[in-house]
Write an enzyme that holds these catalytic residues in place. Structure first.
Site, PDB file in Angstrom:
ATOM      1  N   LYS A   4      43.753  91.412 -41.964  1.00  0.00           N
ATOM      2  CA  LYS A   4      42.988  92.397 -42.748  1.00  0.00           C
ATOM      3  C   LYS A   4      42.140  93.303 -41.834  1.00  0.00           C
ATOM      4  CE  LYS A   4      42.845  89.477 -46.904  1.00  0.00           C
ATOM      5  NZ  LYS A   4      41.961  88.925 -47.985  1.00  0.00           N
ATOM      6  N   TYR A  57      47.509  93.801 -55.023  1.00  0.00           N
ATOM      7  CA  TYR A  57      46.509  92.909 -55.609  1.00  0.00           C
ATOM      8  C   TYR A  57      46.423  93.055 -57.130  1.00  0.00           C
ATOM      9  CZ  TYR A  57      44.657  91.178 -51.151  1.00  0.00           C
ATOM     10  OH  TYR A  57      44.492  90.550 -49.932  1.00  0.00           O
ATOM     11  N   ASN A  77      37.815  88.303 -45.264  1.00  0.00           N
ATOM     12  CA  ASN A  77      38.179  86.961 -44.806  1.00  0.00           C
ATOM     13  C   ASN A  77      39.422  86.930 -43.909  1.00  0.00           C
ATOM     14  OD1 ASN A  77      39.990  87.455 -46.807  1.00  0.00           O
ATOM     15  ND2 ASN A  77      39.433  85.725 -48.093  1.00  0.00           N
ATOM     16  N   HIS A  85      45.475  87.348 -45.230  1.00  0.00           N
ATOM     17  CA  HIS A  85      46.141  87.051 -46.500  1.00  0.00           C
ATOM     18  C   HIS A  85      47.364  86.199 -46.211  1.00  0.00           C
ATOM     19  CE1 HIS A  85      48.249  87.486 -50.322  1.00  0.00           C
ATOM     20  NE2 HIS A  85      49.329  87.640 -49.582  1.00  0.00           N
ATOM     21  N   GLU A 105      56.195  89.957 -51.993  1.00  0.00           N
ATOM     22  CA  GLU A 105      55.261  90.611 -51.068  1.00  0.00           C
ATOM     23  C   GLU A 105      55.989  91.114 -49.818  1.00  0.00           C
ATOM     24  OE1 GLU A 105      51.402  87.970 -52.530  1.00  0.00           O
ATOM     25  OE2 GLU A 105      52.161  87.676 -50.510  1.00  0.00           O
TER      26      GLU A 105
END
Ligand code: ADP
Ligand code: MG
Length: 140
Positions: free
Chosen positions: A11, A51, A114, A117, A128
């Site tokens: 991320k 998302y 965080n 993913h 995905e």
């Protein structure tokens, strides 16, 4: 057990802090093979689609704006039991609850920012991966 693939994203908090290599080292030390990898800037449309399952959650807007705030590295990881293995290597969503040695415990800044993913099921991994990779860009 059969070899499996999962989808990973490093991320924007990871790319901003120049942690691509450090995170990849944890992934590889865990026995997962990076068989596809590309650094991209996610569009708002891509992030909203990715998302979509969280669109009613209070953090959805914040999540989309974070995921489009800087470059990300999208990856396909391959290995035995790769989906569950990577979830284990990532650690809990909230880094305060993540186990020692996990990516989120080592690197994550907050429950939102965080660091990584990882797909939560083999079916979602396929969906995905297909959003970000062509088969010819995955070399096992
Ligand atoms: P995971 O990434 O561990 O599968 P979720 O699917 O529950 O976690 O959530 C997706 C992402 O949304 C998280 O990785 C995180 O970036 C963000 N997120 C989850 N919960 C929160 C929260 N309470 N506040 C802000 N962002 C959150
Ligand atoms: Mg999830």
């Amino acid at each position: 057990m059969a070899t499996e693939r999962t989808f990973s994203i490093l991320k924007p908090d990871a790319t901003r802090r120049n942690l691509t290599g450090a995170v990849n080292a944890v992934i590889e030390e865990a026995g997962l093979r990076i068989v596809g990898q590309r650094r991209i800037r996610m569009s708002q449309t891509q992030a909203e689609k990715f998302y979509e399952v969280h669109k009613e959650r209070p953090f959805f807007g914040e999540l989309v704006s974070f995921m489009t705030s800087g470059p990300v590295v999208v990856q396909v990881l391959e290995g035995e039991n790769a989906v569950a293995k990577y979830r284990e290597v990532m650690g809990a969503t909230n880094p305060a609850q993540a186990a020692e040695g996990t990516i989120r415990k080592k690197f994550a800044e907050s429950v939102g920012e965080n660091t990584v993913h990882g797909s939560d099921s083999a079916d979602n991994a396929k969906i995905e991966i297909a959003q970000f990779f062509q088969d010819s860009d995955i070399v096992g």
